[in-house]
Scaffold this motif. Structure first.
Motif, mmCIF file in Angstrom:
data_model
loop_
_atom_site.group_PDB
_atom_site.id
_atom_site.type_symbol
_atom_site.label_atom_id
_atom_site.label_comp_id
_atom_site.label_asym_id
_atom_site.label_seq_id
_atom_site.Cartn_x
_atom_site.Cartn_y
_atom_site.Cartn_z
ATOM 1 N N LEU A 184 4.318 3.931 5.163
ATOM 2 C CA LEU A 184 3.231 4.828 4.770
ATOM 3 C C LEU A 184 2.478 5.354 5.983
ATOM 4 O O LEU A 184 1.562 6.158 5.854
ATOM 5 C CB LEU A 184 2.267 4.102 3.816
ATOM 6 N N GLU A 202 -0.692 1.064 -2.955
ATOM 7 C CA GLU A 202 0.708 1.318 -2.603
ATOM 8 C C GLU A 202 1.064 0.535 -1.343
ATOM 9 O O GLU A 202 0.277 0.461 -0.396
ATOM 10 C CB GLU A 202 0.884 2.824 -2.357
ATOM 11 N N ASP A 204 4.578 -0.232 1.235
ATOM 12 C CA ASP A 204 5.967 0.133 1.538
ATOM 13 C C ASP A 204 6.246 -0.241 2.994
ATOM 14 O O ASP A 204 5.929 0.526 3.899
ATOM 15 C CB ASP A 204 6.137 1.650 1.293
ATOM 16 N N TRP A 238 8.023 -3.318 -1.490
ATOM 17 C CA TRP A 238 7.606 -1.992 -1.993
ATOM 18 C C TRP A 238 6.982 -2.089 -3.376
ATOM 19 O O TRP A 238 7.517 -2.752 -4.262
ATOM 20 C CB TRP A 238 8.832 -1.062 -2.065
ATOM 21 N N PRO A 240 5.097 1.173 -5.675
ATOM 22 C CA PRO A 240 4.684 2.577 -5.549
ATOM 23 C C PRO A 240 3.219 2.833 -5.919
ATOM 24 O O PRO A 240 2.658 3.851 -5.541
ATOM 25 C CB PRO A 240 5.617 3.292 -6.524
ATOM 26 N N TRP A 241 2.627 1.935 -6.706
ATOM 27 C CA TRP A 241 1.256 2.080 -7.232
ATOM 28 C C TRP A 241 1.156 3.341 -8.085
ATOM 29 O O TRP A 241 2.185 3.956 -8.419
ATOM 30 C CB TRP A 241 0.233 2.049 -6.085
ATOM 31 N N LYS A 243 -0.134 6.567 -8.048
ATOM 32 C CA LYS A 243 0.129 7.973 -7.724
ATOM 33 C C LYS A 243 1.626 8.264 -7.577
ATOM 34 O O LYS A 243 2.155 9.198 -8.171
ATOM 35 C CB LYS A 243 -0.610 8.355 -6.435
ATOM 36 N N LYS A 244 2.291 7.398 -6.797
ATOM 37 C CA LYS A 244 3.732 7.607 -6.614
ATOM 38 C C LYS A 244 4.482 7.371 -7.927
ATOM 39 O O LYS A 244 5.470 8.038 -8.218
ATOM 40 C CB LYS A 244 4.267 6.710 -5.501
ATOM 41 N N LYS A 246 3.507 8.128 -10.877
ATOM 42 C CA LYS A 246 3.409 9.387 -11.651
ATOM 43 C C LYS A 246 4.359 10.450 -11.115
ATOM 44 O O LYS A 246 4.874 11.263 -11.874
ATOM 45 C CB LYS A 246 1.971 9.922 -11.591
ATOM 46 N N ALA A 247 4.584 10.410 -9.806
ATOM 47 C CA ALA A 247 5.422 11.440 -9.184
ATOM 48 C C ALA A 247 6.919 11.199 -9.413
ATOM 49 O O ALA A 247 7.725 12.102 -9.226
ATOM 50 C CB ALA A 247 5.127 11.497 -7.691
ATOM 51 N N MET A 248 7.282 9.980 -9.837
ATOM 52 C CA MET A 248 8.713 9.687 -10.045
ATOM 53 C C MET A 248 9.080 9.983 -11.499
ATOM 54 O O MET A 248 8.496 9.398 -12.420
ATOM 55 C CB MET A 248 9.001 8.208 -9.729
ATOM 56 N N TYR A 256 4.419 0.384 -12.556
ATOM 57 C CA TYR A 256 4.254 -0.255 -11.238
ATOM 58 C C TYR A 256 3.575 -1.612 -11.354
ATOM 59 O O TYR A 256 3.719 -2.469 -10.488
ATOM 60 C CB TYR A 256 3.467 0.668 -10.287
#
Ligand code: BG6
Length: 296
Positions: A184, A202, A204, A238, A240-241, A243-244, A246-248, A256
């Motif tokens: 990150l 998040e 990573d 890892w 993603p928490w 925000k990530k 939601k993006a996947m 998560y």
């Protein structure tokens, strides 16, 4: 037992005593299920996972080969996780005899198309075994079979998604005081200061030169996952928490909370194989009641 899943893909089911079982898809050589003696699932697979090539299955144990993440010019995490593997019916003897009768040998060889994007011939043999005590063991043997006399190098990870009660309730032990690269923060190098990894946002990271044993302690479930690895010096952690997540597109917004990836890997120093040489990378997972886990 070899079956066709409802999604049309072929999978192999391994069973042991009690309700212990493991499922492996030929697509990706991908373990998607590992159940304990009560039939409880120990791996996380997203409810939104897409079981359709070329998308890799979101969850279980994707195999990242011949490239971890974007450490190179190939697609993220390499192509092994989205190729159809074959069942290896006549595997050469494995170096260590295993006590389990429940195992399957899979194989991946590059196609003509693969050789265009990664011009190295190899034979990748994967043994997935379910031990009598319920442990899950993966052994990868990768051989350079090129006739051109050239070596090749690769990075690798067993991208294991563990099923957990709640990301805020777990801790990962065994990585304290180690250096890591923070994905990150442009892979800058830091030294772990905490006495365990806990999760508040998040995360990573690639932990470098780790011990061969890492524990994931789930307080709420009173369960500890013990990860043992061989030939794989690094470990990726890892989550993603929100925000990530939601993006996947193939991952639920709240999922998560129920997963963590702890990945046995070889990243910082790529593995190099001369023609005829073979590399072995092992992963052994066990799930034990926390009261049995002494940390030793
Ligand atoms: C992890 C990486 O191993 O895999 C993350 O460290 C990445 O950076 C994650 O987001 C998932 O990757 P993918 O390609 O399966 O979405």
């Amino acid at each position: 037992e070899r079956v066709k899943a409802a999604n049309g893909l072929e999978k192999v089911i391994l069973r042991e005593v009690r309700k212990n079982s493991v499922e492996v898809y030929l697509y990706g050589g991908h373990v998607t299920s590992w159940k304990d003696e009560h039939g409880e699932e120990l791996l996380f697979v997203s409810n939104k996972a897409i079981f359709k090539p070329p998308k890799a299955i979101r969850g279980g144990i994707p195999i990242c080969f011949p490239q971890f993440s974007n450490f190179g010019h190939l697609e993220a995490h390499g192509f092994a996780r989205n190729r159809i593997w074959t069942v290896d019916t006549d595997p050469p003897p494995f170096p260590v005899p295993i006590s389990s009768r429940a195992y399957i040998d899979l194989m991946l060889k590059p196609t003509e198309e693969d050789l265009k994007i990664w011009p190295h011939s190899f034979e990748y043999r994967l043994r997935v075994a379910l031990g009598p005590g319920g442990d899950l063991m993966l052994t990868s043997r990768i051989r350079n079979t090129s006739a051109d006399g050239k070596s090749f190098s690769f990075t690798f990870a067993y991208h294991t998604y563990f099923s957990i009660s709640d990301i805020s309730e777990i801790r990962v032990e065994g990585l304290e005081t180690l250096d890591y690269l923070d994905n990150l923060q442009d892979r800058a190098r830091f030294t772990e200061q905490g006495d365990a990894i806990v999760f508040e946002s998040e995360l990573d990271r690639i932990y470098l030169g780790t011990p061969s044993k890492i524990a994931i302690i789930d307080h709420e479930k009173k369960r500890t996952f013990v990860v043992r690895k061989g030939g794989l010096p690094d470990a990726v952690v890892w989550n993603p928490w929100d925000k990530k997540a939601k993006a996947m597109s193939d991952f639920g917004d709240d999922e998560y909370k129920r997963m963590v990836c702890v990945e046995a890997a070889a990243i910082e120093k790529p593995i190099t194989l001369k023609p005829g040489e073979e590399w072995t990378g092992k992963l052994e997972l066990s799930a034990v009641p926390s009261s049995y886990y002494s940390g030793q």
